[in-house]
Motif scaffolding. Structure first.
Motif, PDB file in Angstrom:
ATOM      1  N   GLU A   9     -11.004   2.692 -11.317  1.00 12.69           N
ATOM      2  CA  GLU A   9     -10.487   1.337 -11.068  1.00 12.69           C
ATOM      3  C   GLU A   9     -11.475   0.513 -10.257  1.00 12.69           C
ATOM      4  O   GLU A   9     -11.671  -0.677 -10.524  1.00 12.69           O
ATOM      5  CB  GLU A   9      -9.144   1.423 -10.351  1.00 12.69           C
ATOM      6  CG  GLU A   9      -8.024   1.948 -11.215  1.00 12.69           C
ATOM      7  CD  GLU A   9      -6.713   2.052 -10.452  1.00 12.69           C
ATOM      8  OE1 GLU A   9      -6.742   1.840  -9.216  1.00 12.69           O
ATOM      9  OE2 GLU A   9      -5.683   2.348 -11.077  1.00 12.69           O
ATOM     10  N   THR A  13     -13.365  -2.955 -11.422  1.00  9.51           N
ATOM     11  CA  THR A  13     -13.332  -4.166 -10.592  1.00  9.51           C
ATOM     12  C   THR A  13     -14.741  -4.692 -10.334  1.00  9.51           C
ATOM     13  O   THR A  13     -14.998  -5.895 -10.379  1.00  9.51           O
ATOM     14  CB  THR A  13     -12.629  -3.870  -9.255  1.00  9.51           C
ATOM     15  OG1 THR A  13     -11.320  -3.356  -9.511  1.00  9.51           O
ATOM     16  CG2 THR A  13     -12.513  -5.130  -8.412  1.00  9.51           C
ATOM     17  N   ARG A 111     -13.253  -5.157  -4.654  1.00  6.95           N
ATOM     18  CA  ARG A 111     -12.846  -6.469  -5.154  1.00  6.95           C
ATOM     19  C   ARG A 111     -13.435  -7.566  -4.282  1.00  6.95           C
ATOM     20  O   ARG A 111     -13.228  -7.567  -3.070  1.00  6.95           O
ATOM     21  CB  ARG A 111     -11.325  -6.576  -5.172  1.00  6.95           C
ATOM     22  CG  ARG A 111     -10.842  -7.911  -5.779  1.00  6.95           C
ATOM     23  CD  ARG A 111      -9.340  -8.043  -5.663  1.00  6.95           C
ATOM     24  NE  ARG A 111      -8.912  -9.300  -6.266  1.00  6.95           N
ATOM     25  CZ  ARG A 111      -8.296  -9.405  -7.426  1.00  6.95           C
ATOM     26  NH1 ARG A 111      -8.034  -8.313  -8.116  1.00  6.95           N
ATOM     27  NH2 ARG A 111      -7.937 -10.578  -7.899  1.00  6.95           N
ATOM     28  N   ASN A 558       6.134 -10.966  -8.006  1.00  6.52           N
ATOM     29  CA  ASN A 558       4.917 -11.797  -8.043  1.00  6.52           C
ATOM     30  C   ASN A 558       5.188 -13.288  -7.855  1.00  6.52           C
ATOM     31  O   ASN A 558       4.250 -14.085  -7.906  1.00  6.52           O
ATOM     32  CB  ASN A 558       4.123 -11.613  -9.348  1.00  6.52           C
ATOM     33  CG  ASN A 558       3.735 -10.179  -9.612  1.00  6.52           C
ATOM     34  OD1 ASN A 558       4.015  -9.299  -8.802  1.00  6.52           O
ATOM     35  ND2 ASN A 558       3.087  -9.932 -10.740  1.00  6.52           N
ATOM     36  N   HIS A 581       0.388 -15.574  -8.979  1.00 11.32           N
ATOM     37  CA  HIS A 581      -0.100 -14.290  -8.470  1.00 11.32           C
ATOM     38  C   HIS A 581       0.024 -13.219  -9.545  1.00 11.32           C
ATOM     39  O   HIS A 581       0.976 -13.220 -10.343  1.00 11.32           O
ATOM     40  CB  HIS A 581       0.694 -13.867  -7.229  1.00 11.32           C
ATOM     41  CG  HIS A 581       0.163 -14.425  -5.948  1.00 11.32           C
ATOM     42  ND1 HIS A 581      -1.068 -14.070  -5.439  1.00 11.32           N
ATOM     43  CD2 HIS A 581       0.698 -15.318  -5.074  1.00 11.32           C
ATOM     44  CE1 HIS A 581      -1.266 -14.711  -4.283  1.00 11.32           C
ATOM     45  NE2 HIS A 581      -0.211 -15.482  -4.053  1.00 11.32           N
ATOM     46  N   SER A 582      -0.911 -12.293  -9.553  1.00 12.64           N
ATOM     47  CA  SER A 582      -0.886 -11.196 -10.522  1.00 12.64           C
ATOM     48  C   SER A 582      -0.400  -9.899  -9.897  1.00 12.64           C
ATOM     49  O   SER A 582      -0.483  -8.842 -10.516  1.00 12.64           O
ATOM     50  CB  SER A 582      -2.288 -10.987 -11.113  1.00 12.64           C
ATOM     51  OG  SER A 582      -3.240 -10.798 -10.082  1.00 12.64           O
ATOM     52  N   SER A 583       0.078  -9.969  -8.657  1.00 15.92           N
ATOM     53  CA  SER A 583       0.649  -8.799  -8.001  1.00 15.92           C
ATOM     54  C   SER A 583       1.719  -9.281  -7.021  1.00 15.92           C
ATOM     55  O   SER A 583       1.922 -10.486  -6.852  1.00 15.92           O
ATOM     56  CB  SER A 583      -0.434  -7.992  -7.279  1.00 15.92           C
ATOM     57  OG  SER A 583       0.092  -6.791  -6.745  1.00 15.92           O
ATOM     58  N   SER A 601      -1.373 -11.443  -1.865  1.00 19.59           N
ATOM     59  CA  SER A 601      -0.652 -10.554  -2.775  1.00 19.59           C
ATOM     60  C   SER A 601      -1.224  -9.147  -2.694  1.00 19.59           C
ATOM     61  O   SER A 601      -2.243  -8.900  -2.046  1.00 19.59           O
ATOM     62  CB  SER A 601      -0.728 -11.074  -4.211  1.00 19.59           C
ATOM     63  OG  SER A 601      -2.076 -11.140  -4.651  1.00 19.59           O
ATOM     64  N   ASP A 603      -2.848  -7.399  -4.730  1.00 20.99           N
ATOM     65  CA  ASP A 603      -4.194  -7.180  -5.267  1.00 20.99           C
ATOM     66  C   ASP A 603      -5.238  -8.019  -4.538  1.00 20.99           C
ATOM     67  O   ASP A 603      -6.291  -8.331  -5.078  1.00 20.99           O
ATOM     68  CB  ASP A 603      -4.233  -7.462  -6.770  1.00 20.99           C
ATOM     69  CG  ASP A 603      -3.777  -8.875  -7.111  1.00 20.99           C
ATOM     70  OD1 ASP A 603      -3.306  -9.591  -6.193  1.00 20.99           O
ATOM     71  OD2 ASP A 603      -3.886  -9.277  -8.276  1.00 20.99           O
ATOM     72  N   TYR A 604      -4.918  -8.406  -3.299  1.00 19.77           N
ATOM     73  CA  TYR A 604      -5.852  -9.048  -2.364  1.00 19.77           C
ATOM     74  C   TYR A 604      -6.267 -10.454  -2.805  1.00 19.77           C
ATOM     75  O   TYR A 604      -7.379 -10.899  -2.539  1.00 19.77           O
ATOM     76  CB  TYR A 604      -7.104  -8.178  -2.143  1.00 19.77           C
ATOM     77  CG  TYR A 604      -6.818  -6.707  -2.105  1.00 19.77           C
ATOM     78  CD1 TYR A 604      -5.837  -6.186  -1.261  1.00 19.77           C
ATOM     79  CD2 TYR A 604      -7.483  -5.821  -2.944  1.00 19.77           C
ATOM     80  CE1 TYR A 604      -5.544  -4.844  -1.250  1.00 19.77           C
ATOM     81  CE2 TYR A 604      -7.200  -4.464  -2.932  1.00 19.77           C
ATOM     82  CZ  TYR A 604      -6.226  -3.988  -2.087  1.00 19.77           C
ATOM     83  OH  TYR A 604      -5.935  -2.651  -2.081  1.00 19.77           O
ATOM     84  N   GLU A 605      -5.360 -11.167  -3.455  1.00 19.07           N
ATOM     85  CA  GLU A 605      -5.607 -12.565  -3.793  1.00 19.07           C
ATOM     86  C   GLU A 605      -5.228 -13.467  -2.621  1.00 19.07           C
ATOM     87  O   GLU A 605      -4.292 -13.172  -1.873  1.00 19.07           O
ATOM     88  CB  GLU A 605      -4.766 -12.990  -5.002  1.00 19.07           C
ATOM     89  CG  GLU A 605      -5.364 -12.626  -6.338  1.00 19.07           C
ATOM     90  CD  GLU A 605      -4.545 -13.212  -7.479  1.00 19.07           C
ATOM     91  OE1 GLU A 605      -5.154 -13.617  -8.473  1.00 19.07           O
ATOM     92  OE2 GLU A 605      -3.304 -13.253  -7.377  1.00 19.07           O
TER      93      GLU A 605
END
Length: 755
Positions: A9, A13, A111, A558, A581-583, A601, A603-605
């Motif tokens: 993973e 990334t 990421r 999300n 957001h994707s997470s 979020s 996934d660290y957005e």
């Protein structure tokens, strides 16, 4: 397999980030190509010597553009392992803008996360990070560990009850209602015993692990309850997993220890020298208690699952006799034992019996309780107290085991875990629902210490009063008073709570639950004044806008749900939904003008939203770099980038909170620590003050309205620590951010990218 999957993973990334950088460079070259063609059509080489002032200006601009494109075309090395170290990256200019700006890129689990530097910082490299002048001092400990520990409550001649929770041994003066704290343990305290002199205390801890996953060695501390000075450290490097039980000999010269290894090693130590006198494997079954025979320190008794063992220590060697139940049915568990004044051994078991033992054989059986006998306590006159599990009764017995008096503790406090005699009449009772009760048979019992009984996540402080609210997996919502150090009220929900937020007017509080449902409680009546459901996944954050006109609800589906708030926080209507957001949502904050939201979020957005424009996602994050935030709880952002250690996992920090003065930021990490940083702290390896006390991951931190105290919440340790904020000076974060001279030079920066 999990390690390999995570590595794959991370590689994916990194490939995605490399592809994004390549596409950005291609776009930049495409932007420069028409300009180069225009210069060539005009018959002028952008690299030839200039013939006039005007041509010199055009040439210098083109040379700078060419140099920037060459720099961007250089391959950028990606991190080989997960890291949060920031990388200075030039960022492209906006149409209006502006020359002296750049962005900072940090990496978490491979990421890349880009953060834009505010306009008032002219030279990021010149920023100096210092530890804050403020410090924390432990003021109060809320809670008691009775759920899974035995014989952990004693009464001292000083008028103090001594007990433990998390890594702290608490000395609570029951009349003065003051606390002192012994804090030398490095992980959760598991057992406690009092020296015959009623001054010295021995406490044993579990092993635990450090932040790198390496095991920490368990040990026993012998310390002075008057001065809180550690007198001896016993068994460091000897015990495995943890220390389960400890006991002093009648003279106090020796200490007996049972560890948590598979064999439950039994060892005897010289208290003055700290040396081991003898050791033996006791049993593979669970061991609940150990003690010396008060009339003969060479005799030791242990009890636990289906056994009572009588040990004899002679010239450093142990011999063992197993207790014989004879005509009596062997119980599944022997929970506790004491010595009578005649020297007999009395055991309490899971069948509700008190057995009297003579020379390792059970002689007399007394039916005492329905369900288990959890604890026995001898009184000075030869009487006996027993505490029951299922029936929650406390029974007083005469010396010949004739029942004299009994009472039942309220169901909400759970079963009786342990009993401490205060003066022959007054008692202290520790319960399985983490409460300490004080009272007598005639007057009944009231709680003097209360706490949660399962993992906690929700924490919110009142906007104008010295109270705070907590909620957790035990389905309890509790309101606490920081001045009086007590529980004001507690209600039980049908589902467990995970987050909470006070309305700015202070009259109501919203609580987010595990099913997507949330409710609003009136603080005075405790009634539910409004409730709603958003999605079917757990909620992670409830946050009101500064003026209280909006409520933002962050969910694990999300989405961020936005509600209009009217009637002083009693009426809620759906306004919109932030979709992008994707997470799952982890944290969010409102801007000071109440028009924008910043959110993080799983996934660290880092995303920004224009609420006034209908919950619109702001794709150009550069435009939000100078926005001021009413609160700062997002763990990812330029102003708090320095709280992340190099090599951090994205889950290493569970929560943070900026003080209302905007001078400091408190951080709750996954390694049982609370940190205090200067705010802002936008540079890596920012120094901090670090504080111990929790025995599991710290799930939340929050300042009181006046910044006089900080509350920190442990997860599995069910402990709430109240810290007094000491020191501090004048000035705010904006002064510190702008402390770099405006005359400092900075390299020109290219056009800001959108995301």
């Amino acid at each position: 397999m999990e390690v390999r999957l995570q590595a794959q993973e991370d590689e994916i990334t990194l490939l995605k980030s490399s592809l994004a950088d390549a596409l950005r460079r291609i776009r930049l070259h495409d932007q420069l190509l028409p300009i180069l063609k225009q210069q060539l059509i005009a018959g002028e080489s952008p690299f030839s010597p200039p013939r006039s002032e005007a041509s010199r200006g055009r040439t210098s601009r083109m040379e700078a553009a060419h140099q920037r494109s060459q720099a961007l075309a250089q391959p950028q090395s990606e991190p080989q392992s997960r890291t949060s170290s920031p990388v200075l990256v030039p960022c492209p200019p906006s149409r209006k803008e502006r020359r002296n700006n750049c962005s900072i890129k940090m990496f978490i689990r491979g990421r890349p996360i880009t953060m834009y530097i505010p306009s008032n910082i002219q030279n990021y490299e010149d920023l100096k990070m210092e530890p804050p002048s403020e410090r924390l001092e432990l003021d109060w400990v809320y809670g008691y560990r009775g759920r899974d520990c035995r014989a952990n409550l004693y009464f001292l001649p000083s008028g103090e009850a001594v007990y433990f929770i998390a890594c702290v041994v608490v000395l609570y003066h029951i009349n003065n209602r003051t606390q002192r704290h012994y804090r030398k343990h490095t992980d959760c305290v598991r057992c406690l015993t009092l020296h015959p002199d009623k001054v010295r205390v021995a406490s044993g801890q579990t092993a635990g692990v450090d932040k790198d996953g390496k095991p920490l060695q368990p040990c026993v501390h012998i310390w002075d309850s008057t001065t809180l000075v550690t007198l001896q450290q016993i068994g460091l490097g000897t015990f495995q997993r943890g220390v389960a039980s400890v006991a002093f000999s009648d003279s106090g010269a020796f200490l007996c220890v049972i560890d948590d290894s598979n064999e439950h090693m039994l060892s005897v130590w010289d208290c003055n020298k700290g040396t081991k006198h003898a050791e033996v494997k006791s049993t593979n079954e669970a061991v609940f208690a150990v003690d010396f025979n008060p009339s003969d320190s060479t005799n030791i008794i242990t009890c636990g699952k289906s056994h009572v063992y009588f040990w004899t220590l002679n010239t450093g060697q142990f011999t063992k006799k197993q207790g014989i139940f004879g005509k009596y049915k062997k119980p599944k568990f022997i929970q506790c034992f004491v010595f009578s004044l005649t020297g007999d051994v009395l055991t309490g078991d899971s069948e509700g019996n008190i057995l009297t033992w003579g020379k390792s054989a059970a002689d007399v059986k007394t039916l005492a309780h329905e369900g288990s006998v959890f604890t026995l306590c001898t009184l000075q006159g030869g009487g006996l107290l027993s505490g029951g599990g299922k029936d929650r009764k406390i029974i007083r017995w005469s010396a010949d085991l004739a029942p004299e008096r009994e009472c039942e503790i309220p169901e909400k406090y759970g079963a009786v875990r342990t009993i401490a005699d205060v003066d022959g009449e007054e008692l202290l009772v520790g319960t399985t629902r983490n409460a300490v009760l004080r009272g007598t048979f005639s007057d009944g019992f009231v709680a003097i210490v209360q706490g949660h009984v399962d993992e906690m996540w929700g924490l919110a402080t009142h906007p104008s009063q010295n109270i705070f609210l907590t909620c957790g997996h035990d389905r309890q919502v509790c309101l606490w008073n920081t001045e009086e150090h007590k529980l004001d009220w507690c209600i039980t929900l049908e589902e467990y709570g995970l987050c909470a937020g006070f309305c700015p007017n202070g009259s109501v509080v919203s609580v987010g639950l595990s099913t997507g449902r949330w409710m609003v409680l009136d603080l005075l009546t405790r009634e539910v004044v409004s409730e709603s459901t958003d999605g079917n996944e757990q909620l992670s954050v409830m946050r009101y806008s500064p003026d209280g006109s909006f409520l933002a609800v962050g969910s694990h589906d999300n989405f961020i749900y936005i509600y209009n708030v009217t009637e002083s926080g009693r009426r809620y209507t759906r306004f919109g939904k932030c979709n992008g957001h994707s997470s799952f949502i982890t944290h969010l904050d409102w801007s000071k003008d109440g028009k924008y939201i910043m959110s993080n979020s799983g996934d660290y957005e880092i995303l920004y939203w224009d609420i006034a424009a209908g919950c619109k996602l702001l794709r150009n994050r550069y435009e939000s770099k100078d926005r001021e935030w009413a609160s700062y709880t997002c763990v990812l952002g330029f102003h708090v980038m320095g709280v992340w250690l190099e090599g951090s996992d994205g889950t290493d920090i569970n929560a943070l909170c900026r003080s209302h003065s905007e001078r400091v930021v408190a951080v709750a990490d996954d390694f049982c620590k609370v940190h205090l940083f200067q705010y802002p702290c936008p540079k890596p390896k920012a120094p901090s003050h670090k504080y111990d006390g929790h025995g599991s991951h710290v799930t939340n931190v929050c300042f009181t309205h006046s910044d006089s105290h900080l509350l920190s919440m442990g997860g599995k340790d069910t402990c709430i620590l109240q810290w007094r904020v000491m020191g501090g000076g004048s000035g705010d974060s904006r002064e510190r951010l702008g402390s770099v001279s405006a005359s400092s030079t900075s390299t020109n920066s290219p056009e800001p990218a959108t995301s």
